[in-house]
Design a protein around this motif. Sequence first.
Motif, short mmCIF file in Angstrom:
data_model
loop_
_atom_site.label_atom_id
_atom_site.label_comp_id
_atom_site.label_asym_id
_atom_site.label_seq_id
_atom_site.Cartn_x
_atom_site.Cartn_y
_atom_site.Cartn_z
N CYS A 141 -71.23 -19.30 -23.07
CA CYS A 141 -70.05 -18.42 -23.08
C CYS A 141 -70.17 -17.29 -24.09
O CYS A 141 -69.35 -16.36 -24.09
N PHE A 160 -67.12 -23.92 -21.04
CA PHE A 160 -65.86 -23.21 -21.21
C PHE A 160 -65.44 -22.57 -19.89
O PHE A 160 -66.14 -21.71 -19.36
N ASP A 204 -62.77 -20.34 -17.90
CA ASP A 204 -61.71 -19.35 -18.08
C ASP A 204 -62.05 -18.15 -17.21
O ASP A 204 -63.22 -17.93 -16.87
N ASP A 205 -61.03 -17.35 -16.85
CA ASP A 205 -61.28 -16.19 -16.01
C ASP A 205 -60.93 -14.88 -16.71
O ASP A 205 -60.85 -13.83 -16.08
N HIS A 206 -60.71 -14.94 -18.03
CA HIS A 206 -60.41 -13.71 -18.77
C HIS A 206 -61.61 -12.79 -18.75
O HIS A 206 -62.74 -13.22 -18.99
N GLY A 222 -65.65 -17.01 -20.16
CA GLY A 222 -65.46 -18.24 -19.41
C GLY A 222 -66.08 -18.17 -18.03
O GLY A 222 -66.29 -17.09 -17.47
N PHE A 224 -60.95 -22.65 -27.58
CA PHE A 224 -61.39 -23.35 -26.38
C PHE A 224 -60.34 -24.33 -25.83
O PHE A 224 -60.58 -24.95 -24.79
N LYS A 262 -59.51 -25.53 -22.09
CA LYS A 262 -60.39 -24.77 -21.20
C LYS A 262 -61.85 -25.23 -21.25
O LYS A 262 -62.71 -24.56 -20.70
N GLU A 263 -62.11 -26.35 -21.90
CA GLU A 263 -63.50 -26.81 -21.95
C GLU A 263 -63.58 -28.26 -21.49
O GLU A 263 -62.61 -29.01 -21.58
#
Length: 200
Positions: free
Chosen positions: A117, A146, A148-150, A157, A186, A189-190
């Motif tokens: 990440c 990790f 995430d879609d940021h 992510g 994190f 989200k992990e």
Amino acid sequence: MADFQTRDPRSPAFWDERFARQFTPWDQGGVPRRLAQFVTNSPAQLRCLIPGCGSAWELAFMLDAGWDATAIDFSPAAVAAARAVLGERAGQVEQADFFAWQPAAALDLIYERAFLCAMPRAMWPQVATRWAQLLAPGAMLAGYFFFDDHAKGPPFGIAREQLSALLAPYFDCLADDSVDDSIAVFAGKERWMVWRRREG
């Protein structure tokens, strides 16, 4: 948010600047629970690589368990921080580029924590290929992934289907578990995952 001069995480200077200013929100300052359990419950002492090690708290734990573990980072400031943590065992930390580093003997395990990440998404196929190159069939890739879609990062992510697409050509997933002691960056989200290198 600190005003940093370097913005490219592909450069050691990016990480040097953050370590120099003590801006390391990815640093747990200790050993996460699932890794500690994994090391403690391992039926054998493993030869392990920790790429992008940062302060390398996990390395000290592995060495205490008798593992033949090495940590690498391409940031001189990260290596200095890790060597300060390791003390008399500082020689187990090397300044090296993951994509060029070669093990002295075959690896049993690569430990993943905030390395994938930290990489821009365009580099992920290169990371997965290198993992596969470094691990013989039966060896393992284990650690924290990790999700995430940021758009901005690091940390960058990944989506579950993206991770499967990256690793399925080389690895079989053996464990995929929730995590309850994540640090803030994190949290929620992990997941702890263990992947085994397949033949071919």
